[in-house]
Design a protein around this motif. Structure first.
Motif, mmCIF file in Angstrom:
data_model
loop_
_atom_site.group_PDB
_atom_site.id
_atom_site.type_symbol
_atom_site.label_atom_id
_atom_site.label_comp_id
_atom_site.label_asym_id
_atom_site.label_seq_id
_atom_site.Cartn_x
_atom_site.Cartn_y
_atom_site.Cartn_z
ATOM 1 N N ARG A 72 -1.500 7.557 -2.622
ATOM 2 C CA ARG A 72 -1.235 7.551 -3.992
ATOM 3 C C ARG A 72 -1.980 6.377 -4.859
ATOM 4 O O ARG A 72 -2.528 5.509 -4.160
ATOM 5 C CB ARG A 72 0.202 7.480 -4.143
ATOM 6 C CG ARG A 72 1.183 8.628 -3.894
ATOM 7 C CD ARG A 72 0.957 9.764 -4.569
ATOM 8 N NE ARG A 72 1.775 11.125 -4.140
ATOM 9 C CZ ARG A 72 1.408 11.879 -3.291
ATOM 10 N NH1 ARG A 72 0.176 11.973 -2.733
ATOM 11 N NH2 ARG A 72 2.145 12.832 -3.212
ATOM 12 N N THR A 73 -1.953 6.243 -6.280
ATOM 13 C CA THR A 73 -2.363 5.413 -6.851
ATOM 14 C C THR A 73 -1.327 4.562 -7.165
ATOM 15 O O THR A 73 0.023 4.789 -7.732
ATOM 16 C CB THR A 73 -2.973 5.880 -8.097
ATOM 17 O OG1 THR A 73 -4.011 6.987 -7.804
ATOM 18 C CG2 THR A 73 -3.748 4.849 -9.054
ATOM 19 N N ILE A 74 -1.350 3.201 -7.144
ATOM 20 C CA ILE A 74 -0.524 2.182 -7.483
ATOM 21 C C ILE A 74 -0.212 2.167 -8.902
ATOM 22 O O ILE A 74 -1.141 2.078 -9.579
ATOM 23 C CB ILE A 74 -1.096 0.701 -6.959
ATOM 24 C CG1 ILE A 74 -1.557 0.795 -5.489
ATOM 25 C CG2 ILE A 74 0.217 -0.241 -7.197
ATOM 26 C CD1 ILE A 74 -0.461 0.882 -4.478
ATOM 27 N N GLN A 111 -4.788 1.709 -2.346
ATOM 28 C CA GLN A 111 -4.204 3.117 -2.485
ATOM 29 C C GLN A 111 -5.322 4.132 -2.230
ATOM 30 O O GLN A 111 -6.199 3.769 -1.493
ATOM 31 C CB GLN A 111 -4.098 2.941 -3.948
ATOM 32 C CG GLN A 111 -5.518 2.446 -5.177
ATOM 33 C CD GLN A 111 -5.356 2.490 -6.313
ATOM 34 O OE1 GLN A 111 -4.154 2.272 -7.102
ATOM 35 N NE2 GLN A 111 -6.324 2.720 -6.957
ATOM 36 N N TYR A 155 0.800 -1.338 -0.263
ATOM 37 C CA TYR A 155 -0.079 0.010 -0.210
ATOM 38 C C TYR A 155 0.841 1.215 -0.099
ATOM 39 O O TYR A 155 1.941 1.340 0.335
ATOM 40 C CB TYR A 155 -1.006 -0.155 1.237
ATOM 41 C CG TYR A 155 -0.381 0.482 2.573
ATOM 42 C CD1 TYR A 155 -0.207 1.642 2.872
ATOM 43 C CD2 TYR A 155 0.460 -0.459 3.072
ATOM 44 C CE1 TYR A 155 0.104 2.261 4.199
ATOM 45 C CE2 TYR A 155 1.089 0.047 4.461
ATOM 46 C CZ TYR A 155 0.812 1.327 4.983
ATOM 47 O OH TYR A 155 1.320 1.889 6.199
#
Length: 580
Positions: free
Chosen positions: A281-283, A302, A277
């Motif tokens: 943010r976005t993975i 995320q 994780y």
């Protein structure tokens, strides 16, 4: 037949009036709010609310100026000037001053607040407040932690990271498997774990890690991992997005996969009990596919639910393995009036263990000749700062860790509370630094390490020599201390000749203050009474600087029997091992 009182034409007119009035009120409000907050203290321009208000206020100023100008167009100007000479002159003058001031003074104030210098500047202003130097060598403070107290292991294999350095190329990124060898990265991690624990196999290494943690933190003697327990892995994705294609530094997909391989194959953690994780943010898609290709049941958390730009799970054909952060209050602070910064994901609260997989990098750099961004808040961005991606509102903490804003020498550090919180640092069993490419600020391209023991070629930038290392420890403070010494060593005799000969790496004032706070929270230099779980926080590890950049020896290296600080072990691999 009477016409209805309310007609469609009337509704349309009302709608237009309402819309224009609303836009006027919003624009005026944004302008007033920005001026009231920023003029007394320009550093507030870095606050998220002001960054949101500025473009709205700017648009309003431009519109207002244009509207006023249109009222005094050439055909009307002569008559208006003759009838209202004084008023016309005043209005025109004020409008001109407002427009010129907004377009010059305010941007300069914002630039000053961020500490930004751009490559296109015709005048060069040397950065201020980037003058930190380490304290005395081999003067450890705090209590060392670990199976071997204070031990930090670094392995390095130059063959692991071989990207060509074409930083503008969005088709040849450092994080592609052809540029970063996942098997060699996995080897470095394995070597670190074995040396860190004294085990003969990776499986035994994890058994020792779990037993050490459970005995010393949970009071459970000889207790290893149980299959129903969740292990969270915190990674750093400060520059990530759902369609990432740039070469800015984030956690490498290869280091994430190497860690997941260890947890599944050696620690025997079920795939669906692993959470990777970054809650803010976005993975990046490359990380998802890298892990899911081998381990389809691993979970990811995320900031939000999956977007259409993120690839589907290649096995299940959906996004079931991506979860949005479910924010709940799970963190307390010993000082400061923070609100949403107390919230962390429910998924992490439910985890039993945590692995802190951070990046070896500095967090602040004042010049922009490659990167284009604010200069950052604090000195380094390793294990401690990594948890700014575990809380809902990290911006609430930015001012107090930034010497250009509210931070002062020996200031309270929220990093201590994060490192000792039962829901974050308090459940961490292992600390790892990904030093494959490293970076010099929060928004950074990979950097070369020209000094020993790396000896990278630094010019031209487009060359395949990189730090290509990984570090690990059971002592967070010791790990960050070694990481800081490594980074500081690379700042020496390392300048950018194409940009005013400025150092390629620089350090903010008070860079290691938080490490002293972590090492001695019961007698913190700031005088803060750190409390977690209703109890005073005890030493979180040992802080020390090495003797010199070549021998890299700490107190336990110099005196294994009586040394009370750090023990640093450097293991060269690949071609380096053959040379040695």
């Amino acid at each position: 037949m009477k016409k209805p009182f309310i007609t469609s034409k009337w509704i349309l007119s009302l709608t237009r009036i309402t819309r224009k009035t609303s836009l006027f009120i919003i624009g005026l409000g944004a302008l007033i709010w920005f001026l009231i907050r920023v003029i007394p203290k320009p550093s507030r321009a870095t606050y998220p609310c002001q960054q949101a208000a500025f473009p709205i206020a700017s648009a309003f100023v431009v519109w207002l100026t244009g509207t006023i100008s249109s009222l005094f167009a050439l055909k009307k100007l002569k008559k208006a000037f003759a009838e209202h000479r004084f008023a016309t002159s005043v209005i025109a003058g004020v409008s001109m001053i407002v427009l010129i001031g907004w377009l010059t003074v305010m941007p300069n104030s914002i630039q000053s607040a961020f500490g930004i210098n751009t490559a296109n500047d015709t005048t060069f202003v040397p950065a201020k407040g980037f003058d930190w130097t380490p304290g005395a060598s081999n003067k450890p403070v705090g209590i060392a932690r670990g199976i071997y107290p204070g031990r930090v292991v670094m392995s390095r294999n130059p063959e692991a990271a071989k990207w060509a350095g074409k930083w503008r190329d969005h088709n040849d990124q450092w994080w592609l498997d052809k540029n970063t060898d996942v098997d060699k990265v996995s080897e470095m991690l394995s070597v670190n774990l074995l040396k860190l624990t004294g085990a003969e196999s990776d499986q035994d290494a994890w058994e020792k890690i779990f037993q050490y943690y459970n005995k010393n933190t949970r009071g459970l003697n000889t207790r290893g991992y149980k299959p129903n327990e969740i292990v969270a892995v915190k990674i750093n994705l400060n520059n990530s997005s759902g369609n990432k294609s740039d070469n800015l530094i984030d956690a490498s997909p290869q280091s994430v996969l190497a860690m997941v391989r260890q947890l599944v194959k050696e620690a025997h953690v079920p795939q669906d009990k692993i959470i990777v994780y970054d809650a803010r943010r976005t993975i990046a898609p490359a990380i998802l596919t890298e892990v899911w290709r081998e381990f389809k049941d691993v979970r990811f958390v995320q900031e939000r639910t999956a977007g259409s730009e993120q690839p589907i799970n290649p096995t299940y054909g959906d996004h079931h393995g991506i979860e949005a952060s479910d924010w709940q209050e799970g963190l307390s602070y010993s000082a400061g009036n923070f609100r949403e910064a107390k919230q962390i994901p429910r998924q992490i609260i439910e985890a039993t263990y945590l692995v802190n997989l951070a990046i070896l990098k500095t967090h602040s750099y004042p010049y922009n000749f490659m990167e284009d961004s604010g200069d950052g808040e604090t000195g380094i961005s390793m294990s401690g700062k990594n948890h700014f991606g575990s809380i809902k509102a990290p911006w609430e903490l930015h001012a107090i860790i930034n010497p250009h804003r509210e931070a002062r020498k020996n200031e309270y550090s929220p990093l201590v509370d994060m490192a000792s919180s039962p829901n974050l640092g308090g459940k961490t069993i292992l600390f790892v630094l990904d030093g494959l490419y490293s970076g010099r600020k929060w928004k950074s391209y990979p950097i070369h390490f020209p000094n020993p023991p790396f000896n990278n070629k630094a010019t031209p930038y487009e060359n395949p020599e990189w730090p290509s290392c990984m570090l690990a420890s059971l002592d967070e403070v010791a790990l960050e201390s070694v990481g800081l010494d490594i980074l500081y060593a690379q700042s020496k005799n390392n300048v950018e000749p194409t940009y005013h000969n400025v150092p390629r790496i620089m350090f903010r004032a008070c860079t290691d203050d938080f490490l002293y706070e972590m090492a001695t929270p019961d007698k913190a230099p700031s005088g803060t009474k750190y409390i977690q779980g209703g109890k005073p926080v005890k030493s979180l590890g040992v802080h020390e600087h090495w003797d010199n950049d070549r021998s890299m020896r700490y107190s336990r290296n110099l005196d294994p029997k009586k040394g009370s600080g750090i023990e640093f072990i450097y293991i060269p691999l690949g071609s380096l091992a053959q040379k040695n």
